[in-house]
Design an enzyme around this catalytic site. Structure first.
Site, mmCIF file in Angstrom:
data_model
loop_
_atom_site.group_PDB
_atom_site.id
_atom_site.type_symbol
_atom_site.label_atom_id
_atom_site.label_comp_id
_atom_site.label_asym_id
_atom_site.label_seq_id
_atom_site.Cartn_x
_atom_site.Cartn_y
_atom_site.Cartn_z
ATOM 1 N N GLY A 152 0.760 -1.067 0.005
ATOM 2 C CA GLY A 152 0.283 0.040 0.063
ATOM 3 C C GLY A 152 0.954 0.907 0.358
ATOM 4 C CD GLU A 153 2.744 3.058 3.613
ATOM 5 O OE1 GLU A 153 4.012 2.895 3.291
ATOM 6 O OE2 GLU A 153 2.850 1.936 4.569
ATOM 7 N N GLY A 154 0.492 4.021 -1.607
ATOM 8 C CA GLY A 154 1.072 4.092 -3.108
ATOM 9 C C GLY A 154 2.218 3.717 -3.723
#
Length: 357
Positions: free
Chosen positions: A324-326
Site C-alpha cells: 500500500g501507501e502508493g
C-alpha cells in the site's frame, strides 16, 4: 445532492471525457510508426490514453508527476481488524517523511515529489510538520460499525479539502498524479464502500490487508465490514452521507480529490483497494470521471478486484505488491512514462515501408 453545501450533481456537468478525437489521432499516428502493430502491447493503449488526457498529439513526456498520500487513522482499528495497532498510521507517516518507507524510496528513485496530507491521524497535530497537518479535519475517524465516522460538517470539509488539493496540484503544473493512502483501518472502510457500491456481502470484499492478517483477525474484519455495510446501505443514494457514515476523513478527501482532478483534466494513477474504492464512489457521482484514472496495479485485495471490474479497469501491473501507501502506483509510473516517451518520440515511418513485417 447532499444537505451540505457541496452539490455532487455539479460534477456530472463539469467532467468531460478525454478527447476521443485526439485518441483516434494518436492511434492513427501509431499506425504510421515503424514498429509493428501490437508490438508494444499495453504501452500503445496507455500512450493513446495520455494523448486524449493531455489534449495533444504527439503526447508530451511526463515531466512533472507528483505522488499524493492521504493519511488517517480509523476508529474501527480498535476492534483488532488490522495487524497494525490502532493509531499506527502516524508511525508510517514518519517513516515516509524520513525517506525509509517503500513509497519514499520509489519516489526518490523516480525523482517524484511526494506529498503527505494528514486528514485524521490519531496524534497531536504539532507532532508533524505544518505542511502535513494543516489540512487536518479531526483526530481519528469514528468507528464505522456503530457510529458515523464524520459529522456532516466534517464530511463536507474533508471532501472540499480533497478538491482544494487537486486544484493546488493542477495549478502548479503537475501533469500526472499518483494517489495513495497511509492508514490503519482504511482497507476495512474501503471494503464497506465496495460492498455497498457493488451490492455484495462482506466476505466477498474483505482481504488480508497490507500487513497480512491471520484468520481470526480476518473474521473480525469481515464482521466489521458487515456491520458497516448495514449502516451504509440506507444512505447509498447520497454519496457524501455515505462517505461520512463509513469512509472517514482520508477516504472522503480522496474521493473529492479524484473528482476534482477529473474536472481539472489531470490524470491520476490509482494504487490499492483504498484509492480504488474512492474511485468507485466517484464513478457513482460522475460516470465520466474514471476515464481520467489508470489502475496502477493489482494489490491482491478482493475488494480492489471487484471495484476495478465494476469500472472496467485493467491494472497495469500484477506483482503481488500488498504494502500500500502508493507503492504499487509508483511502480507503474516508469511504464507510463515509457509509454509517453515512445508515443512522443518514435518517428513515423516512410509510407513505402510495410510496418507489419
Amino acid at each position: 445532492m447532499s444537505d451540505g453545501g457541496v452539490n455532487l450533481d455539479d460534477f456530472g456537468d463539469l467532467i468531460e471525457r478525454p478527447s476521443a478525437r485526439l485518441r483516434r489521432q494518436a492511434e492513427e499516428r501509431r499506425a504510421r510508426v515503424g514498429v509493428p502493430p501490437k508490438a508494444l502491447g499495453r504501452l500503445d493503449e496507455i500512450g493513446a490514453w495520455l494523448a486524449a488526457a493531455q489534449g495533444r498529439v504527439p503526447v508530451a513526456p511526463i515531466e512533472r508527476p507528483r505522488a499524493v498520500l492521504f493519511a488517517g487513522d480509523h476508529g474501527i482499528a480498535s476492534l483488532g481488524v488490522s495487524a497494525r495497532p490502532p493509531g499506527g498510521a502516524t508511525a508510517l507517516v514518519r517513516d515516509t517523511l524520513d525517506g525509509v518507507s517503500p513509497a519514499a524510496v520509489l519516489a526518490r528513485q523516480a525523482g517524484v515529489p511526494l506529498r503527505i496530507v494528514d486528514l485524521s491521524l490519531d496524534c497531536h497535530a504539532d507532532e508533524l510538520p505544518a505542511d502535513v497537518s494543516r489540512h487536518r479535519v479531526r483526530r481519528g475517524s469514528g468507528r464505522l460499525d456503530i457510529e458515523d465516522t464524520l459529522t456532516a460538517e466534517e464530511a463536507e470539509q474533508a471532501f472540499r479539502t480533497g478538491m482544494a488539493i487537486a486544484d493546488e496540484e493542477a495549478d502548479s503544473g503537475t501533469d500526472l498524479l499518483v494517489l495513495g493512502d497511509i492508514s490503519v483501518g482504511g482497507t476495512t472502510a474501503a471494503g464497506v464502500l465496495v460492498a455497498a457500491m457493488c451490492g455484495t456481502d462482506a466476505s466477498m470484499v474483505t482481504g488480508r490487508g497490507g500487513l497480512h492478517i491471520d484468520d481470526l483477525t480476518w473474521m473480525r474484519k469481515c464482521a466489521a465490514v458487515r456491520d458497516g455495510l448495514r449502516r451504509a446501505r440506507p444512505v447509498l443514494g447520497d454519496q457524501l452521507r455515505l462517505l461520512g457514515a463509513v469512509a472517514g476523513a482520508d477516504l472522503t478527501a480522496m474521493t473529492g480529490f479524484l473528482l476534482q482532478c477529473a474536472v481539472r483534466r489531470t490524470p491520476v494513477v490509482l494504487d490499492g483497494v483504498v484509492s480504488v474504492a474512492c474511485a468507485l464512489v466517484g464513478q457513482r457521482v460522475a460516470f465520466r470521471a474514471p476515464d481520467w484514472w489508470l489502475a496502477g496495479h493489482a494489490s491482491g485485495e478482493p475488494g480492489q478486484a471487484k471495484a476495478l471490474d465494476r469500472m472496467a479497469m485493467e491494472p497495469i501491473l500484477d506483482q503481488n505488491v500488498t504494502v500500500g501507501e502508493g507503492t504499487g502506483a509508483l511502480l507503474a509510473l516508469p511504464l507510463i512514462r515509457a509509454a509517453a516517451a515512445l508515443a512522443a518520440e518514435l518517428p513515423e515511418a516512410d509510407r513505402d515501408v510495410d510496418v507489419a513485417t
